[in-house]
Design an enzyme around this catalytic site. Structure first.
Site, PDB file in Angstrom:
ATOM      1  N   THR A 138      32.345  51.364  47.766  1.00  0.00           N
ATOM      2  CA  THR A 138      31.061  52.065  47.839  1.00  0.00           C
ATOM      3  C   THR A 138      30.075  51.268  48.682  1.00  0.00           C
ATOM      4  OG1 THR A 138      31.513  53.101  45.717  1.00  0.00           O
ATOM      5  CG2 THR A 138      29.220  53.110  46.448  1.00  0.00           C
ATOM      6  N   ASP A 195      35.354  56.635  48.165  1.00  0.00           N
ATOM      7  CA  ASP A 195      36.427  56.314  47.209  1.00  0.00           C
ATOM      8  C   ASP A 195      37.791  56.900  47.580  1.00  0.00           C
ATOM      9  OD1 ASP A 195      37.018  54.930  44.705  1.00  0.00           O
ATOM     10  OD2 ASP A 195      37.355  56.902  43.830  1.00  0.00           O
ATOM     11  N   TYR A 255      35.483  58.475  29.401  1.00  0.00           N
ATOM     12  CA  TYR A 255      35.137  57.652  30.568  1.00  0.00           C
ATOM     13  C   TYR A 255      35.558  58.353  31.875  1.00  0.00           C
ATOM     14  CZ  TYR A 255      35.319  54.246  34.237  1.00  0.00           C
ATOM     15  OH  TYR A 255      35.153  53.631  35.457  1.00  0.00           O
ATOM     16  N   SER A 286      39.649  49.100  42.761  1.00  0.00           N
ATOM     17  CA  SER A 286      38.437  49.472  42.037  1.00  0.00           C
ATOM     18  C   SER A 286      37.541  48.245  41.842  1.00  0.00           C
ATOM     19  CB  SER A 286      38.788  50.062  40.676  1.00  0.00           C
ATOM     20  OG  SER A 286      39.412  51.307  40.872  1.00  0.00           O
ATOM     21  N   LYS A 303      40.482  60.473  40.106  1.00  0.00           N
ATOM     22  CA  LYS A 303      41.686  59.640  40.224  1.00  0.00           C
ATOM     23  C   LYS A 303      42.948  60.440  39.870  1.00  0.00           C
ATOM     24  CE  LYS A 303      39.087  55.935  40.966  1.00  0.00           C
ATOM     25  NZ  LYS A 303      38.998  55.203  42.221  1.00  0.00           N
ATOM     26  N   HIS A 340      43.176  55.731  48.363  1.00  0.00           N
ATOM     27  CA  HIS A 340      42.009  55.170  47.668  1.00  0.00           C
ATOM     28  C   HIS A 340      41.132  54.489  48.713  1.00  0.00           C
ATOM     29  CE1 HIS A 340      40.654  52.430  44.076  1.00  0.00           C
ATOM     30  NE2 HIS A 340      39.871  53.477  44.213  1.00  0.00           N
ATOM     31  N   ARG A 346      39.050  52.757  32.793  1.00  0.00           N
ATOM     32  CA  ARG A 346      40.361  53.418  32.831  1.00  0.00           C
ATOM     33  C   ARG A 346      41.338  52.659  31.944  1.00  0.00           C
ATOM     34  NH1 ARG A 346      42.568  52.421  37.062  1.00  0.00           N
ATOM     35  NH2 ARG A 346      40.939  51.338  38.207  1.00  0.00           N
ATOM     36  N   ASN A 375      28.905  42.507  56.640  1.00  0.00           N
ATOM     37  CA  ASN A 375      30.264  42.949  56.946  1.00  0.00           C
ATOM     38  C   ASN A 375      30.301  43.796  58.221  1.00  0.00           C
ATOM     39  OD1 ASN A 375      31.281  41.601  54.721  1.00  0.00           O
ATOM     40  ND2 ASN A 375      31.050  43.368  53.350  1.00  0.00           N
ATOM     41  N   CYS A 424      35.950  46.547  44.158  1.00  0.00           N
ATOM     42  CA  CYS A 424      36.131  45.528  45.195  1.00  0.00           C
ATOM     43  C   CYS A 424      35.409  45.852  46.487  1.00  0.00           C
ATOM     44  CB  CYS A 424      37.616  45.292  45.448  1.00  0.00           C
ATOM     45  SG  CYS A 424      38.444  44.523  44.053  1.00  0.00           S
ATOM     46  N   GLY A 425      34.461  46.793  46.446  1.00  0.00           N
ATOM     47  CA  GLY A 425      33.572  46.931  47.595  1.00  0.00           C
ATOM     48  C   GLY A 425      33.637  48.203  48.419  1.00  0.00           C
ATOM     49  N   ARG A 476      28.165  52.687  35.419  1.00  0.00           N
ATOM     50  CA  ARG A 476      28.303  53.517  36.619  1.00  0.00           C
ATOM     51  C   ARG A 476      27.092  54.388  36.885  1.00  0.00           C
ATOM     52  NH1 ARG A 476      33.447  53.132  39.533  1.00  0.00           N
ATOM     53  NH2 ARG A 476      34.620  51.659  38.269  1.00  0.00           N
TER      54      ARG A 476
HETATM   55  N1  LIG Z   1      30.359  39.023  47.390  1.00  0.00           N
HETATM   56  C1  LIG Z   1      30.483  40.302  47.709  1.00  0.00           C
HETATM   57  N2  LIG Z   1      30.487  41.232  46.717  1.00  0.00           N
HETATM   58  C2  LIG Z   1      30.606  42.510  47.066  1.00  0.00           C
HETATM   59  C3  LIG Z   1      30.729  42.932  48.428  1.00  0.00           C
HETATM   60  N3  LIG Z   1      30.852  44.273  48.445  1.00  0.00           N
HETATM   61  C4  LIG Z   1      30.804  44.675  47.150  1.00  0.00           C
HETATM   62  N4  LIG Z   1      30.650  43.623  46.309  1.00  0.00           N
HETATM   63  C5  LIG Z   1      30.509  43.670  44.838  1.00  0.00           C
HETATM   64  O1  LIG Z   1      31.693  44.194  44.269  1.00  0.00           O
HETATM   65  C6  LIG Z   1      31.408  45.063  43.188  1.00  0.00           C
HETATM   66  C7  LIG Z   1      32.046  46.398  43.405  1.00  0.00           C
HETATM   67  O2  LIG Z   1      31.560  46.975  44.575  1.00  0.00           O
HETATM   68  P1  LIG Z   1      31.737  48.530  44.876  1.00  0.00           P
HETATM   69  O3  LIG Z   1      31.303  48.753  46.283  1.00  0.00           O
HETATM   70  O4  LIG Z   1      31.055  49.327  43.832  1.00  0.00           O
HETATM   71  O5  LIG Z   1      33.320  48.677  44.706  1.00  0.00           O
HETATM   72  P2  LIG Z   1      34.266  49.972  44.607  1.00  0.00           P
HETATM   73  O6  LIG Z   1      34.558  50.179  43.171  1.00  0.00           O
HETATM   74  O7  LIG Z   1      35.482  49.577  45.391  1.00  0.00           O
HETATM   75  O8  LIG Z   1      33.523  51.104  45.229  1.00  0.00           O
HETATM   76  C8  LIG Z   1      29.894  45.133  43.088  1.00  0.00           C
HETATM   77  O9  LIG Z   1      29.462  44.262  42.083  1.00  0.00           O
HETATM   78  C9  LIG Z   1      29.432  44.657  44.435  1.00  0.00           C
HETATM   79  O10 LIG Z   1      28.172  44.047  44.384  1.00  0.00           O
HETATM   80  C10 LIG Z   1      30.696  41.914  49.458  1.00  0.00           C
HETATM   81  O11 LIG Z   1      30.789  42.185  50.654  1.00  0.00           O
HETATM   82  N5  LIG Z   1      30.580  40.625  49.032  1.00  0.00           N
HETATM   83  C1  LIG Z   2      36.260  55.534  39.572  1.00  0.00           C
HETATM   84  C2  LIG Z   2      36.869  54.393  39.453  1.00  0.00           C
HETATM   85  O1  LIG Z   2      37.109  53.538  40.461  1.00  0.00           O
HETATM   86  P1  LIG Z   2      36.294  52.766  41.535  1.00  0.00           P
HETATM   87  O2  LIG Z   2      35.927  51.500  40.860  1.00  0.00           O
HETATM   88  O3  LIG Z   2      37.302  52.610  42.615  1.00  0.00           O
HETATM   89  O4  LIG Z   2      35.089  53.559  41.930  1.00  0.00           O
HETATM   90  C3  LIG Z   2      37.466  53.974  38.203  1.00  0.00           C
HETATM   91  O5  LIG Z   2      37.998  52.868  38.221  1.00  0.00           O
HETATM   92  O6  LIG Z   2      37.403  54.709  37.225  1.00  0.00           O
HETATM   93 MN   LIG Z   3      33.172  52.906  44.194  1.00  0.00          MN
END
Ligand SMILES: Nc1nc2c(ncn2[C@@H]2O[C@H](COP(=O)(O)OP(=O)(O)O)[C@@H](O)[C@H]2O)c(=O)[nH]1
Ligand SMILES: C=C(OP(=O)(O)O)C(=O)O
Ligand SMILES: [Mn+2]
Length: 612
Positions: free
Chosen positions: A281, A301, A225, A276, A234, A254, A85, A523, A278-279, A394
């Site tokens: 999914t 999401d 993208y 985004s 988004k 979000h 983004r 978790n 940060c965990g 992705r």
């Molecule tokens: N250390 C750690 N990394 C995590 C955890 N959950 C997610 N991650 C990492 O954070 C990144 C983003 O996770 P994702 O679930 O795709 O984030 P989203 O974009 O918020 O959906 C990935 O590289 C994951 O492996 C956790 O509980 N601990």
């Molecule tokens: C879809 C996106 O976000 P997220 O990482 O929260 O999945 C994005 O950042 O384009």
């Molecule tokens: Mn995600």
């Protein structure tokens, strides 16, 4: 020259593409401006998808993956400059600058439209203009939220088909009541002159991601993208929907949504907001490591949350797919996502290719393949000094392929939310879990949420920034008004239905530098503690920032972690929090008059509790 209507007949087979007068008119206007070779109405069928993806394989945009390993799946590789983004180029063009607020870029709407009209003039020359009717949420929702995306990218059509409910059913429903729809115009901004060869990933160095909140419309130029181009996600379901939600008295957030069942068979629903990458999914697809607890997924999401008839907060996931961060998604960390991906029907972007026509990314398997083709198309071996997959690569996969998808995903009424988590990526300061003292105190936690920047957005990675409710890049209006809206939702919720709010941090580091908490499936232990807090069962320590787990209250049975290590993950360091205060003061100062008084009071009380 054929007229636009002729071209529609010729290319879609629909004699009258739509009886929706406004839609027909908008499509006509856009075609006249962008001058595509063809106009095509997307029906959403499998046959159509097969045809478009075959065309993309032919053009070199998609690579067909090994049918046995990844049936019906493809890999795409973007232009190396178009991988995330672009927040710098994302605009909220409200009539008054004040209404965009300090967190958004703003330009006067007419000035922006003049600029965009210039860019879109002839922008689709040599290409097909696709019309994608879509809906965010359920077709049989009480108040269905329609959109129509116009795009000149087949990759966008194929991805939108996964991420949202699209096609003829949606169009018919839209026509029934001549309903309002969000016009969402997208072009990669790469017209083709006669005889000019196309490139695999057309895009333009100049990018604009623009929202007109009063009109509820979106214009996106120059990028292919996902976050910039799949406009239902988004752009609509967060930025535009947040404005609609403010006006209609609900919340567009979000947040992932999950269902948790205790060993006693009692159900709970949790919504959680993390920035985004940060965990979200991962938590949404969590495989609990504690006995008897079960997790099911509703969303990963976005959550649209309304106040229900009994004063409860009810959430639905408006999306139909996952657009997940690939790196770090693996058999050991997120087996549920891996199983969903393996069923196929997916589009991968900027991952690495294995020699047998599969995909790979960092963290997918414990063993690293000896040879790969990296996302830039180069040979790659474990000795290479660059990651094989782009950090923001992705997977785009239908949500229905998740085995643990809750039946309630299909309920347009949504689910009652019992707990809300706010979380960020912080190496220090923020403990594993903290329960807010009250709703307002929880809103304060959300409003001051901070996180290190990730590869999901262009720019430097690892900088701590304030990210209110993980919505910093997605609030479609003034951030102070947004916090006031959160504050005001409280008065519509019944006292006995109030969700409890928690602050979590899976990313705290130990003094040795490793993660203080193992995360992922573990978790579930934190979720259990949170639920036991709702039930009044778990013990907590009252600290200046809120309630944290008392020694022994977090279930660490079977976990390779000592009580001391748990204490390191959960402790509140008063000095660190005192050091945090000036940053929060500075943050709140930026809101000026629009900061809710209740949050100012919360900060004053926190300051006092910290002994400052
Ligand atoms: N250390 C750690 N990394 C995590 C955890 N959950 C997610 N991650 C990492 O954070 C990144 C983003 O996770 P994702 O679930 O795709 O984030 P989203 O974009 O918020 O959906 C990935 O590289 C994951 O492996 C956790 O509980 N601990
Ligand atoms: C879809 C996106 O976000 P997220 O990482 O929260 O999945 C994005 O950042 O384009
Ligand atoms: Mn995600």
């Amino acid at each position: 020259m054929t007229t636009i209507a002729d071209r529609q007949v010729q290319d879609s087979g629909h004699s009258a593409p739509t009886t929706h007068a406004k839609l027909a008119q908008w499509v006509e206007e856009v075609a006249a401006l962008t001058k595509p070779d063809r106009v095509y109405w997307v029906d959403g069928s499998q046959e159509e998808n097969d045809r478009l993806t075959a065309q993309l394989v032919e053009a070199g945009t998609l690579i067909k993956l090994n049918e046995e390993k990844f049936p019906g799946s493809f890999a795409a590789f973007s232009d190396p400059s178009d991988v995330a983004r672009v927040e710098e180029q994302t605009y909220i063009c409200s009539v008054n600058e004040r209404d965009a607020g300090f967190t958004n870029n703003w330009m006067e709407p007419n000035e922006m439209k003049a600029k965009l009209n210039g860019l879109f003039d002839g922008a689709m020359r040599g290409r097909t203009m696709y019309v994608i009717p879509f809906i965010m949420g359920h077709l049989d929702a009480e108040d269905p939220k329609f959109g129509v995306e116009i795009t000149d990218s087949e990759y966008v059509v194929a991805s939108m088909r996964i991420m949202a409910r699209i096609g003829t059913d949606v169009l018919r429903k839209l026509e029934e009541k001549q309903s309002f729809f969000v016009p969402a115009l997208h072009s990669v901004g790469a017209p083709l002159e006669a005889g000019q060869a196309d490139v695999p990933w057309p895009c333009n160095p100049e990018k604009w991601i623009v929202h007109f909140p009063e009109e509820r419309s979106i214009v996106s130029y120059g990028s292919g993208y996902g976050g910039n181009a799949l406009l239902g996600k988004k752009c609509f379901a967060l930025r535009i929907a947040s404005v609609v939600a403010r006006d209609e008295g609900w919340l567009a957030e979000h947040m992932l949504i999950l269902k948790l069942t205790s060993p006693e068979g009692k159900d709970y629903h949790v919504a959680a907001a993390f920035p985004s990458a940060c965990g979200k999914t991962n938590l949404a697809l969590l495989d609990p490591t504690i006995e008897g607890w079960k997790v099911e997924t509703l969303g990963d999401d976005i959550a649209w949350m309304r106040v229900g008839a009994n004063g409860e907060l009810r959430a639905v996931n408006p999306e139909a797919g996952l657009f997940g961060v690939a790196p770090g998604t693996g058999w050991s960390t997120n087996p549920n996502a891996m199983r969903a991906i393996e069923k196929g029907n997916s589009v991968f972007t900027n991952v690495a290719l294995t020699d047998d026509g599969g995909v790979w990314w960092e963290g997918m398997t414990d063993e690293t393949p000896a040879h790969l083709t990296d996302w830039l198309g180069n040979d790659w071996t474990p000795e290479s000094d660059r990651p094989a997959a782009h950090p923001n690569s992705r997977f785009c996969t239908p949500i229905a392929q998740i085995d643990m998808l809750s039946d309630e995903y299909n309920d347009p009424q949504g689910v009652k939310i019992d707990a809300i988590l706010f979380g960020g990526r912080r190496k220090t300061t923020v403990p594993l879990v903290t329960q807010a003292r009250s709703w307002t105190s929880g809103v304060f936690m959300g409003s001051t949420l901070s996180s290190e920047t990730t590869a999901a957005a262009a720019g430097q990675v690892g900088l701590v920034r304030r990210d209110p409710m993980a919505m910093l890049p997605f609030i479609g209006y003034d951030a102070g008004d947004y916090l006031n809206h959160w504050d005001s939702i409280r008065s519509h919720l019944a006292e006995d239905q109030l969700p409890q709010i928690f602050l979590v941090n899976w990313f705290r580091r130990t003094s040795e530098g490793g993660f203080a908490w193992p995360g992922f499936g573990e978790n579930s232990r934190v979720l259990k503690w949170a639920i036991e807090r709702l039930e009044g069962k778990a013990d907590a320590v009252d600290t200046p920032i809120g309630f944290v787990p008392a020694a022994g209250s977090l279930d660490i049975k079977g976990l390779d972690l000592s009580e001391d290590e748990v204490a390191e993950a959960t402790h509140v360091d008063v000095d660190e929090w005192c050091a945090e205060l000036p940053g929060i003061e500075e943050w709140f100062a930026r809101f000026g008059d629009s900061l809710p008084a209740s949050l100012r009071t919360e900060l004053d009380e926190l300051t006092a509790r910290l002994g400052r």
